[in-house]
Scaffold this motif. Structure first.
Motif, PDB file in Angstrom:
ATOM      1  N   UNK A 291       1.445 -14.619  -0.735  1.00 26.79           N
ATOM      2  CA  UNK A 291       0.336 -15.284   0.025  1.00 26.79           C
ATOM      3  C   UNK A 291       0.265 -14.682   1.299  1.00 26.79           C
ATOM      4  N   UNK A 292      -0.898 -14.575   1.729  1.00 32.48           N
ATOM      5  CA  UNK A 292      -1.423 -13.874   3.170  1.00 32.48           C
ATOM      6  C   UNK A 292      -0.649 -14.574   4.282  1.00 32.48           C
ATOM      7  N   UNK A 293      -0.427 -15.859   4.018  1.00 30.37           N
ATOM      8  CA  UNK A 293       0.217 -16.490   5.195  1.00 30.37           C
ATOM      9  C   UNK A 293       1.575 -15.788   5.551  1.00 30.37           C
ATOM     10  N   UNK A 294       2.286 -15.214   4.549  1.00 34.14           N
ATOM     11  CA  UNK A 294       3.489 -14.489   4.881  1.00 34.14           C
ATOM     12  C   UNK A 294       3.081 -13.215   4.628  1.00 34.14           C
ATOM     13  N   UNK A 295       3.050 -12.381   5.787  1.00 34.02           N
ATOM     14  CA  UNK A 295       2.831 -10.882   5.897  1.00 34.02           C
ATOM     15  C   UNK A 295       4.060 -10.063   5.695  1.00 34.02           C
ATOM     16  N   UNK A 296       4.166  -9.161   4.954  1.00 36.51           N
ATOM     17  CA  UNK A 296       5.389  -8.469   4.686  1.00 36.51           C
ATOM     18  C   UNK A 296       5.293  -7.002   5.099  1.00 36.51           C
ATOM     19  N   UNK A 297       6.356  -6.501   5.868  1.00 36.79           N
ATOM     20  CA  UNK A 297       6.546  -5.179   6.427  1.00 36.79           C
ATOM     21  C   UNK A 297       7.794  -4.552   6.085  1.00 36.79           C
ATOM     22  N   UNK A 298       7.583  -3.436   5.336  1.00 32.69           N
ATOM     23  CA  UNK A 298       8.554  -2.459   4.980  1.00 32.69           C
ATOM     24  C   UNK A 298       9.328  -1.358   5.768  1.00 32.69           C
ATOM     25  N   UNK A 299      10.196  -0.551   5.509  1.00 35.55           N
ATOM     26  CA  UNK A 299      10.827   0.341   6.079  1.00 35.55           C
ATOM     27  C   UNK A 299       9.729   1.726   6.022  1.00 35.55           C
ATOM     28  N   UNK A 300       9.339   1.832   5.071  1.00 35.38           N
ATOM     29  CA  UNK A 300       8.160   2.867   4.750  1.00 35.38           C
ATOM     30  C   UNK A 300       6.749   2.305   5.087  1.00 35.38           C
ATOM     31  N   UNK A 301       6.045   2.699   5.963  1.00 36.54           N
ATOM     32  CA  UNK A 301       4.863   2.324   6.096  1.00 36.54           C
ATOM     33  C   UNK A 301       3.931   2.234   4.851  1.00 36.54           C
ATOM     34  N   UNK A 302       3.084   1.268   4.517  1.00 35.31           N
ATOM     35  CA  UNK A 302       2.317   1.032   3.168  1.00 35.31           C
ATOM     36  C   UNK A 302       0.922   1.086   3.526  1.00 35.31           C
ATOM     37  N   UNK A 303       0.459   2.293   3.865  1.00 36.66           N
ATOM     38  CA  UNK A 303      -0.922   2.734   4.257  1.00 36.66           C
ATOM     39  C   UNK A 303      -1.597   3.471   3.048  1.00 36.66           C
ATOM     40  N   UNK A 304      -2.971   3.132   2.990  1.00 38.09           N
ATOM     41  CA  UNK A 304      -3.540   3.837   1.892  1.00 38.09           C
ATOM     42  C   UNK A 304      -3.888   5.406   2.625  1.00 38.09           C
ATOM     43  N   UNK A 305      -3.631   6.177   1.820  1.00 37.75           N
ATOM     44  CA  UNK A 305      -3.825   7.527   2.609  1.00 37.75           C
ATOM     45  C   UNK A 305      -5.277   8.182   2.464  1.00 37.75           C
ATOM     46  N   UNK A 306      -5.856   7.590   1.452  1.00 41.81           N
ATOM     47  CA  UNK A 306      -7.300   7.840   1.693  1.00 41.81           C
ATOM     48  C   UNK A 306      -8.305   7.079   2.474  1.00 41.81           C
ATOM     49  N   UNK A 307      -7.753   6.255   3.153  1.00 41.76           N
ATOM     50  CA  UNK A 307      -8.410   5.256   4.141  1.00 41.76           C
ATOM     51  C   UNK A 307      -8.080   5.678   5.422  1.00 41.76           C
ATOM     52  N   UNK A 308      -9.256   5.531   6.427  1.00 39.29           N
ATOM     53  CA  UNK A 308      -8.816   6.080   8.027  1.00 39.29           C
ATOM     54  C   UNK A 308      -7.976   4.633   8.357  1.00 39.29           C
ATOM     55  N   UNK A 309      -7.479   4.737   9.565  1.00 36.16           N
ATOM     56  CA  UNK A 309      -6.512   3.804  10.092  1.00 36.16           C
ATOM     57  C   UNK A 309      -7.459   2.391  10.215  1.00 36.16           C
ATOM     58  N   UNK A 310      -8.509   2.461  10.659  1.00 35.18           N
ATOM     59  CA  UNK A 310      -9.472   1.379  10.892  1.00 35.18           C
ATOM     60  C   UNK A 310      -9.506   0.656   9.367  1.00 35.18           C
ATOM     61  N   UNK A 311      -9.904   1.466   8.521  1.00 31.33           N
ATOM     62  CA  UNK A 311      -9.974   0.757   7.205  1.00 31.33           C
ATOM     63  C   UNK A 311      -8.826   0.093   6.388  1.00 31.33           C
ATOM     64  N   UNK A 312      -7.788   0.857   6.653  1.00 35.20           N
ATOM     65  CA  UNK A 312      -6.433   0.600   6.455  1.00 35.20           C
ATOM     66  C   UNK A 312      -6.060  -0.937   6.932  1.00 35.20           C
TER      67      UNK A 312
ATOM     68  N   UNK B 130      -3.579 -13.013  10.474  1.00 39.97           N
ATOM     69  CA  UNK B 130      -3.267 -13.992  11.001  1.00 39.97           C
ATOM     70  C   UNK B 130      -2.265 -14.790  10.250  1.00 39.97           C
ATOM     71  N   UNK B 131      -1.109 -14.377   9.687  1.00 41.15           N
ATOM     72  CA  UNK B 131      -0.164 -15.075   8.944  1.00 41.15           C
ATOM     73  C   UNK B 131       0.553 -16.035   9.774  1.00 41.15           C
ATOM     74  N   UNK B 132       1.165 -16.982   9.090  1.00 39.36           N
ATOM     75  CA  UNK B 132       1.994 -17.907   9.533  1.00 39.36           C
ATOM     76  C   UNK B 132       3.359 -17.109  10.098  1.00 39.36           C
ATOM     77  N   UNK B 133       3.690 -16.280   9.208  1.00 39.57           N
ATOM     78  CA  UNK B 133       5.102 -15.449   9.099  1.00 39.57           C
ATOM     79  C   UNK B 133       5.122 -14.409   9.006  1.00 39.57           C
ATOM     80  N   UNK B 134       6.018 -13.402   9.719  1.00 42.67           N
ATOM     81  CA  UNK B 134       6.200 -12.142   9.389  1.00 42.67           C
ATOM     82  C   UNK B 134       7.611 -11.818   8.976  1.00 42.67           C
ATOM     83  N   UNK B 135       7.638 -11.293   7.462  1.00 40.12           N
ATOM     84  CA  UNK B 135       8.814 -10.875   7.146  1.00 40.12           C
ATOM     85  C   UNK B 135       8.993  -9.428   7.036  1.00 40.12           C
ATOM     86  N   UNK B 136      10.016  -8.839   7.679  1.00 36.51           N
ATOM     87  CA  UNK B 136      10.025  -7.593   8.035  1.00 36.51           C
ATOM     88  C   UNK B 136      11.350  -6.896   7.293  1.00 36.51           C
TER      89      UNK B 136
END
Length: 274
Positions: A83-104, A160-166
Motif C-alpha cells: 500500500x502506498x501508505x507504507x513506502x519501502x526503501x531498500x539498500x539498492x536504489x530501485x530507479x527505472x534506468x530508462x526514466x530521468x530522475x524527475x519522471x522516476x 506522502x506515506x504514513x510510514x517509511x520502511x527502510x
C-alpha cells in the motif's frame, strides 16, 4: 496493555507473528512470537545478527509477505498487501534506468492519475527536500550512490506515506555519504513527522537516528530487548558529536553489541532446522 489505548496510539500492530519458510530441504522458522506496536511519528530501528528475520519482519509490515500465524494491522485494519501508505526503501536504489530522475520521482503519482501540473509541483518540492535540485533531467546512471538513494527517498516521500520502511538503505554507501544520508533522513523525519521503521547492522547508526531500538535474537527471530533513546535530538543540535561520547550512549552501545555478539555466537553452533 489497555486494548483501546493500544488501538488508538499505534500506527502498526503486530500480534503473535510467526513466519516459516518452506523448502526442498525442510522448513525454517524465521520469526517467532513477535509482538510489537509502532507509534505514530516514532523512529524505530531494528538490530540483530544476520539471518534473524529483520527483513522478513519488514516485508510483513509492507504487505509483501503474509505471516504464517498471528496478525499484522495498520490503523487497526489487517495488512493484506502493499500500500502506498507504507513506502519501502531498500539498500539498492530501485530507479527505472530508462526514466530521468524527475519522471522516476513522479512515477507513483502518475500511476495514481494525478494531474500533470500537480505532479510537477510535488516532484519539484521533493527535489528541494532531498537536495537534488538541478538533476531533474539526469538519468539514474549519471548519479552517485548517495544521489540515487536521495532520488529513491524522494520517490517514496512524494506520495506522502504514513510510514517509511527502510531496509539498510545506507549499507552500500561510503562512510561520509552514509553520515550525510543519516543527517538527511533525520531532517526529513523531523519535517514530515513520518513514522520510520529502519533496519540496520550499524549500532551507531541506530543510536544516531532512533527514538526506540529493538534488538532481535538469532533465528528464529524474537524481540530480546527494547531501548528508548533520544540521542537523535542531541546529535542534530549544537556540539552534536559530544552526544556520541556520553556515558549513557556508550553504555547502551556496549549492551546492544553484547546482545548481538552473544546471538551471533549462538547461531554458529546451532544446526539448521529440518
Amino acid at each position: 496493555m489497555d486494548e483501546r489505548k493500544y488501538k488508538a496510539n499505534y500506527v502498526v500492530t503486530l500480534k503473535n507473528i510467526n513466519f516459516r519458510y518452506s523448502g526442498e530441504k525442510g522448513g525454517v522458522t524465521a520469526l517467532q512470537d513477535i509482538n510489537l506496536g509502532i507509534k505514530e511519528g516514532e523512529f524505530l530501528c531494528v538490530l540483530g545478527p544476520s539471518g534473524c528475520g529483520k527483513s522478513t519482519l519488514l516485508k510483513i509490515i509492507a504487505g509483501f509477505l503474509q505471516s504464517s500465524a498471528g496478525e499484522a494491522r495498520m490503523d487497526n485494519e489487517p495488512i493484506h498487501g502493499p500500500d502506498w501508505h507504507r513506502g519501502v526503501i531498500f539498500q539498492s536504489p530501485t530507479l527505472y534506468p530508462w526514466l530521468n530522475v524527475q519522471d522516476n520521482i513522479g512515477f507513483g503519482l502518475k500511476m495514481r492519475k494525478f494531474p500533470q501540473n500537480e505532479i510537477e509541483e510535488l516532484t519539484n518540492r521533493y527535489f528541494e527536500l532531498v537536495g537534488l535540485k538541478g538533476f531533474e533531467r539526469h538519468k539514474p546512471y549519471e548519479l552517485s550512490g548517495g544521489m540515487k538513494q536521495r532520488a529513491s527517498l524522494a520517490r517514496i516521500l512524494v506520495n506522502k506515506p504514513r510510514m517509511l520502511l527502510m531496509d539498510e538503505p545506507f549499507g552500500s554507501l561510503d562512510s561520509l555519504t552514509r553520515q550525510n544520508m543519516q543527517t538527511l533522513i533525520r531532517e526529513i523525519w523531523t519535517k514530515t513527522e513520518n513514522t520510520v521503521f529502519l533496519i540496520t547492522h550499524d549500532v551507531d547508526e541506530a543510536l544516531a537516528l532512533a527514538t526506540r531500538i529493538i534488538v532481535m535474537s538469532s533465528r528464529p527471530g524474537r524481540i530480546l530487548k527494547e531501548f528508548q533513546t533520544s540521542f537523535t535530538y542531541q546529535i542534530s543540535g549544537v556540539g552534536h558529536e559530544k552526544a556520541r561520547y556520553k556515558p549513557e550512549y556508550m553504555e547502551i552501545r556496549e549492551e546492544i553489541l553484547n546482545i548481538i555478539n552473544s546471538q551471533s555466537e549462538a547461531l554458529k553452533f546451532s544446526s539448521p532446522e529440518r
